[in-house]
Write an enzyme that holds these catalytic residues in place. Structure first.
Site, mmCIF file in Angstrom:
data_model
loop_
_atom_site.group_PDB
_atom_site.id
_atom_site.type_symbol
_atom_site.label_atom_id
_atom_site.label_comp_id
_atom_site.label_asym_id
_atom_site.label_seq_id
_atom_site.Cartn_x
_atom_site.Cartn_y
_atom_site.Cartn_z
ATOM 1 N N VAL A 37 0.948 -1.299 -0.083
ATOM 2 C CA VAL A 37 -0.033 -0.092 0.054
ATOM 3 C C VAL A 37 0.834 1.312 0.112
ATOM 4 O O VAL A 37 1.783 1.595 0.787
ATOM 5 C CB VAL A 37 -0.782 -0.041 1.182
ATOM 6 C CG1 VAL A 37 -1.721 1.297 1.397
ATOM 7 C CG2 VAL A 37 -1.699 -1.211 1.373
ATOM 8 N N CYS A 38 0.518 2.146 -0.968
ATOM 9 C CA CYS A 38 1.595 3.263 -1.038
ATOM 10 C C CYS A 38 1.608 4.135 0.102
ATOM 11 O O CYS A 38 2.585 4.691 0.433
ATOM 12 C CB CYS A 38 1.040 4.111 -2.233
ATOM 13 S SG CYS A 38 1.672 5.688 -2.365
ATOM 14 N N PHE A 39 0.437 4.344 0.612
ATOM 15 C CA PHE A 39 0.166 5.524 1.840
ATOM 16 C C PHE A 39 0.944 4.906 3.325
ATOM 17 O O PHE A 39 0.686 5.433 4.249
ATOM 18 C CB PHE A 39 -0.920 6.272 2.012
ATOM 19 C CG PHE A 39 -1.231 7.108 1.115
ATOM 20 C CD1 PHE A 39 -0.991 8.560 1.317
ATOM 21 C CD2 PHE A 39 -1.675 7.070 -0.310
ATOM 22 C CE1 PHE A 39 -0.902 9.352 0.511
ATOM 23 C CE2 PHE A 39 -1.765 8.025 -1.250
ATOM 24 C CZ PHE A 39 -1.529 9.199 -1.097
#
Length: 278
Positions: free
Chosen positions: A149-151
């Site tokens: 997940v990027c965030f």
């Protein structure tokens, strides 16, 4: 001396393939000297999961969940991890590596470009600042992300408010041109986001999601009032002008340019070969 004039394009809500194709076309046109440096704002129709260039779909993404929720899906030409593009303002910046104001290193170029986003947050009344990993452990986390997940963690010079990440960006350099694009979250559906990835087991998923709340936040969780996409556009438009010391000149793509972008979308970003090949 007058300020440099950059082009500004607000392409509205477009398909995932079109969005990536337009960023690619802008990079190409800038490399050929056909257009000046350009800043673009856009949205997604339908809401879309985009994955980084190097991610492995089979291993990391639950495509059944993506389809079940009616989401779009596309692989970006930039690195980084999975991003759910829904209630956000997405931006891209296209500028030559040789531009006098652009540092040679990726992280320093991030800092210069992201200054525009920083100023935008300030105009919205948010006390944003750059994430700079201080400890060796934090630096190691950047090199070896624990989650798809990027965030999940701020990278160098990404934007943080009250210790949590509010904007995630990715960069690529091709044909002598920097393309940086990223998400500025207005609202975030964490349950939906975490349902789109594969995990070793439910416990790991729960732990990651719990930790995520301490690491990432959407703008509207930090403000007393609801900030609309239009308000965000205005703030970040002015933010980029101030942060990069430029003047933005709005531009609308010609029918020939649109045709070219649609062709790239059709032959590349809509294909399984591009989106699932790794």
């Amino acid at each position: 001396m007058g300020k440099e004039i950059w082009r500004f394009i607000d392409s509205g809500n477009c398909s995932p393939a079109f969005n990536m194709a337009l960023d690619e076309a802008l990079l190409e046109w800038h490399s050929e000297g056909k257009i000046p440096p350009t800043i673009r704002f856009y949205g997604w129709n339908p809401p879309t999961l985009s994955i980084g260039y190097f991610q492995k779909v089979e291993k990391e993404i639950d495509m059944e969940a993506v389809r079940k929720h009616g989401l779009g899906f596309v692989r970006r030409p930039t690195g980084g991890r999975g991003v759910l593009h829904d209630k956000e303002l997405t931006y891209s910046v296209i500028v030559s590596e040789e531009h006098p104001d652009m540092p040679k290193t990726v992280t320093e170029a991030y800092r210069v470009i992201s200054q525009g986003i920083l100023e935008g947050f300030k105009l919205l009344g948010l006390d944003a600042y750059f994430a700079v990993p201080k400890t060796e452990e934090e630096k190691a986390d950047l090199r070896n992300p624990r989650s798809a997940v990027c965030f999940d963690a701020p990278s160098w010079y990404e934007l943080v408010v009250e210790g949590r990440k509010v904007a995630g960006s990715a960069q690529t350099r091709q044909k002598g041109v920097i393309l940086q694009h990223g998400s500025i979250l207005l609202d975030l559906d964490e349950d939906l986001l975490f349902s789109l990835f594969k995990y070793p087991n439910e416990r790991v998923k729960e732990r990651l999601q719990r930790n995520f709340k301490n690491k990432a936040v959407a703008i509207n969780e930090l403000t007393d009032r609801k900030i609309t996409v239009e308000e965000a556009k205005e703030a970040f438009y002015k933010g980029f002008e101030k942060g990069l010391n430029i003047v933005l000149e709005p531009y609308t793509l010609s029918s020939e340019e649109l045709e070219y972008v649609n062709e790239i979308a059709r032959t590349k970003y809509e294909t399984d070969e591009w989106n699932f090949r790794r």
